[in-house]
Design an enzyme around this catalytic site. Sequence first.
Site, PDB file in Angstrom:
ATOM      1  CG  ASN A   1     -53.343  20.489   0.753  1.00 58.71           C
ATOM      2  OD1 ASN A   1     -53.275  21.713   0.614  1.00 58.71           O
ATOM      3  ND2 ASN A   1     -54.483  19.843   0.846  1.00 58.71           N
TER       4      ASN A   1
ATOM      5  CB  CYS B   1     -49.110  16.684   4.291  1.00 58.00           C
ATOM      6  SG  CYS B   1     -50.268  15.386   4.688  1.00 58.00           S
TER       7      CYS B   1
ATOM      8  CB  CYS C   1     -51.481  13.809   9.257  1.00 53.79           C
ATOM      9  SG  CYS C   1     -50.048  13.625   8.170  1.00 53.79           S
TER      10      CYS C   1
ATOM     11  CD  GLU D   1     -48.792  19.643   7.852  1.00 54.57           C
ATOM     12  OE1 GLU D   1     -49.021  19.310   6.671  1.00 54.57           O
ATOM     13  OE2 GLU D   1     -49.625  19.544   8.756  1.00 54.57           O
TER      14      GLU D   1
ATOM     15  CD  GLU E   1     -56.316  16.799  -2.023  1.00 56.92           C
ATOM     16  OE1 GLU E   1     -57.201  16.745  -2.913  1.00 56.92           O
ATOM     17  OE2 GLU E   1     -56.564  16.957  -0.807  1.00 56.92           O
TER      18      GLU E   1
ATOM     19  CB  CYS F   1     -46.911  15.921   8.760  1.00 59.14           C
ATOM     20  SG  CYS F   1     -47.367  15.932   7.013  1.00 59.14           S
TER      21      CYS F   1
HETATM   22  N1  THU Z   1     -53.242  17.455   4.891  1.00 61.74           N
HETATM   23  C1  THU Z   1     -52.125  18.204   5.056  1.00 61.74           C
HETATM   24  O1  THU Z   1     -51.673  18.891   4.139  1.00 61.74           O
HETATM   25  N2  THU Z   1     -51.513  18.166   6.266  1.00 61.74           N
HETATM   26  C2  THU Z   1     -51.934  17.425   7.335  1.00 61.74           C
HETATM   27  O2  THU Z   1     -51.253  17.377   8.343  1.00 61.74           O
HETATM   28  C3  THU Z   1     -53.210  16.730   7.266  1.00 61.74           C
HETATM   29  C4  THU Z   1     -53.824  16.622   5.925  1.00 61.74           C
HETATM   30  C5  THU Z   1     -53.897  17.457   3.586  1.00 61.74           C
HETATM   31  C6  THU Z   1     -53.770  16.149   2.829  1.00 61.74           C
HETATM   32  C7  THU Z   1     -54.957  16.203   1.903  1.00 61.74           C
HETATM   33  O3  THU Z   1     -54.582  16.913   0.738  1.00 61.74           O
HETATM   34  C8  THU Z   1     -55.980  17.026   2.670  1.00 61.74           C
HETATM   35  O4  THU Z   1     -55.275  17.682   3.720  1.00 61.74           O
HETATM   36  C9  THU Z   1     -57.116  16.207   3.269  1.00 61.74           C
HETATM   37  O5  THU Z   1     -56.619  15.158   4.046  1.00 61.74           O
END
Ligand code: THU
Length: 132
Positions: free
Chosen positions: A37, A48, A81, A50, A39, A84
């Site tokens: 991930n 994300c 999520c 994925e 941000e 994704c």
């Molecule tokens: N996140 C992912 O990388 N994948 C997911 O399927 C769910 C959430 C990350 C996004 C963000 O950087 C952190 O997790 C908190 O939501």
Amino acid sequence: MLSSAREAMSNAYCPYSGFRVGAAVLAGSGDVFSGCNVENASYPVSLCAERGALSAAVAAGEETIAAVLITTEIGKPCPPCGMCRQALAEFGPEMEVVMVSSSDEVAQHALSDLLPEMFGPGFLKGDEGVDE
Ligand code: THU
């Protein structure tokens, strides 16, 4: 795939959530691509893990994904999520989704079980029962 996802997870850029995620996709060629991930100070811009791994595979010329493995630092398997799930389904609606916790607890599901009645490319072509 597990070591690849965990290595990517170690590079997660998550100063806002502190929630590290790593992902590895098994592409049609048999090659594995990873992502973490990433941000952003403008929170909705965040990516994300994925979708990072998926983008790496597609950029390398892959057209299908057979499986995705997701790692986090929490003590139970963490599912992808909704955004994704949709992104992954485009390249493998039947792919397997494997989730591995920090203590190596594993959960596995078919993506079609995690995203039933999905919207796929067939709808845009009118071959999914849409009237002409
Ligand atoms: N996140 C992912 O990388 N994948 C997911 O399927 C769910 C959430 C990350 C996004 C963000 O950087 C952190 O997790 C908190 O939501």
